[in-house]
Design a protein around this motif. Structure first.
Motif, short mmCIF file in Angstrom:
data_model
loop_
_atom_site.label_atom_id
_atom_site.label_comp_id
_atom_site.label_asym_id
_atom_site.label_seq_id
_atom_site.Cartn_x
_atom_site.Cartn_y
_atom_site.Cartn_z
N THR A 134 0.83 -1.20 0.00
CA THR A 134 0.00 0.00 0.00
C THR A 134 0.87 1.25 0.00
OG1 THR A 134 -0.15 0.09 2.42
CG2 THR A 134 -1.91 -1.07 1.25
N LYS A 135 0.30 2.29 -0.56
CA LYS A 135 0.88 3.63 -0.46
C LYS A 135 -0.28 4.54 -0.07
CE LYS A 135 2.54 7.57 -3.00
NZ LYS A 135 2.67 8.15 -4.34
N ALA A 136 -0.12 5.28 1.01
CA ALA A 136 -1.17 6.17 1.47
C ALA A 136 -0.58 7.53 1.82
CB ALA A 136 -1.87 5.58 2.69
N ARG A 137 -1.35 8.57 1.57
CA ARG A 137 -1.01 9.92 2.03
C ARG A 137 -2.08 10.30 3.03
NH1 ARG A 137 2.19 13.98 0.58
NH2 ARG A 137 2.76 13.00 -1.38
N ILE A 138 -1.63 10.54 4.26
CA ILE A 138 -2.54 10.86 5.35
C ILE A 138 -2.34 12.31 5.75
CG2 ILE A 138 -3.17 10.31 7.72
CD1 ILE A 138 -2.14 7.46 7.12
N HIS A 139 -3.41 13.05 5.80
CA HIS A 139 -3.38 14.43 6.25
C HIS A 139 -3.51 14.39 7.77
CE1 HIS A 139 -3.45 18.57 4.91
NE2 HIS A 139 -4.26 18.84 5.92
N VAL A 140 -2.42 14.72 8.48
CA VAL A 140 -2.39 14.58 9.93
C VAL A 140 -2.94 15.82 10.63
CG1 VAL A 140 -0.90 14.13 11.93
CG2 VAL A 140 -0.44 13.02 9.75
N ASN A 141 -2.55 16.98 10.17
CA ASN A 141 -3.09 18.22 10.73
C ASN A 141 -3.19 19.22 9.59
OD1 ASN A 141 -0.50 19.47 10.43
ND2 ASN A 141 0.13 18.51 12.34
N GLU A 142 -3.46 20.45 9.90
CA GLU A 142 -3.65 21.46 8.86
C GLU A 142 -2.42 21.64 7.97
OE1 GLU A 142 -6.49 23.12 8.14
OE2 GLU A 142 -7.43 21.86 9.65
N LEU A 143 -1.23 21.39 8.49
CA LEU A 143 -0.01 21.68 7.75
C LEU A 143 0.77 20.46 7.29
CD1 LEU A 143 1.26 24.54 10.11
CD2 LEU A 143 0.00 24.78 7.96
N GLU A 144 0.43 19.28 7.74
CA GLU A 144 1.30 18.14 7.49
C GLU A 144 0.57 16.96 6.84
OE1 GLU A 144 4.43 15.31 9.96
OE2 GLU A 144 2.95 16.48 11.06
N SER A 145 1.21 16.44 5.80
CA SER A 145 0.78 15.18 5.18
C SER A 145 1.92 14.19 5.33
CB SER A 145 0.47 15.37 3.70
OG SER A 145 -0.73 16.07 3.53
N VAL A 146 1.58 12.94 5.55
CA VAL A 146 2.58 11.89 5.71
C VAL A 146 2.29 10.80 4.69
CG1 VAL A 146 3.49 10.14 7.29
CG2 VAL A 146 2.80 12.36 8.19
N VAL A 147 3.35 10.37 3.98
CA VAL A 147 3.23 9.26 3.05
C VAL A 147 3.68 8.00 3.78
CG1 VAL A 147 4.11 8.23 0.92
CG2 VAL A 147 3.59 10.67 1.00
N ILE A 148 2.85 6.96 3.69
CA ILE A 148 3.16 5.68 4.33
C ILE A 148 3.16 4.61 3.26
CG2 ILE A 148 2.43 3.97 6.03
CD1 ILE A 148 0.98 6.28 7.49
N ARG A 149 4.25 3.89 3.14
CA ARG A 149 4.37 2.75 2.22
C ARG A 149 4.59 1.52 3.09
NH1 ARG A 149 5.71 5.34 -2.86
NH2 ARG A 149 6.31 7.48 -2.40
N GLN A 150 3.76 0.49 2.89
CA GLN A 150 3.88 -0.69 3.75
C GLN A 150 3.18 -1.90 3.15
OE1 GLN A 150 2.13 0.55 7.43
NE2 GLN A 150 0.07 0.63 6.63
N CYS A 151 3.33 -3.00 3.85
CA CYS A 151 2.63 -4.23 3.51
C CYS A 151 1.43 -4.34 4.44
CB CYS A 151 3.56 -5.42 3.73
SG CYS A 151 2.77 -6.99 3.38
N GLU A 152 0.30 -4.70 3.89
CA GLU A 152 -0.92 -4.92 4.67
C GLU A 152 -1.44 -6.31 4.34
OE1 GLU A 152 -2.41 -2.86 6.80
OE2 GLU A 152 -1.63 -0.88 6.33
N TRP A 153 -2.18 -6.89 5.24
CA TRP A 153 -2.80 -8.19 5.00
C TRP A 153 -4.30 -8.00 4.88
CZ3 TRP A 153 -0.28 -12.81 4.23
CH2 TRP A 153 1.11 -12.72 4.33
N VAL A 154 -4.86 -8.50 3.82
CA VAL A 154 -6.29 -8.36 3.57
C VAL A 154 -6.90 -9.74 3.39
CG1 VAL A 154 -6.07 -6.07 2.54
CG2 VAL A 154 -5.98 -8.08 1.08
#
Length: 148
Positions: free
Chosen positions: A71-91
């Protein structure tokens, strides 16, 4: 002396054998941009490279219907910051879209973007995979054989 067909067939078989995955685990890029700036977009591939997806400890290995995705996700954490997370997930077959209602989102955050994929390193920059090179090489060899 080998004929052209025998030589071409041998080359094709060799290419296919080199690219066969012998049951190895899916390999995903695993990083977050808040601790590793190279994880952000544009993505900078760094060592050690994609790592093998390992089932969570709470779930038995080879659990029926459970499979890994990158997975690759961009999460908006607060008004000024976005974090990109790349990882393995189990579905699971009953819950195939990990991007919907993603578990583990920090409180007061929201998902800007999320995608999942099932190829080695597919949550990186999208470089051709070994299977892409295999298909390309096989197509070239077959084209050359037909032309002879």
């Amino acid at each position: 002396m080998l004929s052209t067909w025998q030589l071409g067939g041998s080359c094709l078989l060799l290419i296919l054998l080199v690219n066969i995955h012998n049951g190895s685990a899916l390999r995903c890029w695993t990083c977050t941009s808040d601790t590793n700036p190279d994880c952000n977009d544009p993505f900078e591939e760094t060592s050690p490279g994609p790592i093998a997806c390992i089932p969570p400890r709470t779930q038995p290995d080879k659990m029926p219907g459970l499979y890994p995705v990158c997975t690759k996700a961009r999460i908006h954490v607060n008004e000024l910051e976005s974090v990109v997370i790349r990882q393995c997930e189990w579905v699971s077959d009953s819950y195939p879209n990990i991007c919907e209602n993603h578990p583990g989102l920090p409180q007061h955050s929201h998902m800007e973007f999320c995608e999942s994929c099932r190829g080695d390193g597919c949550n990186g920059v999208g470089l051709p995979t070994a299977s892409t090179w295999t298909i390309t090489a096989a197509s070239i060899i077959l084209t050359l054989l037909v032309m002879l």
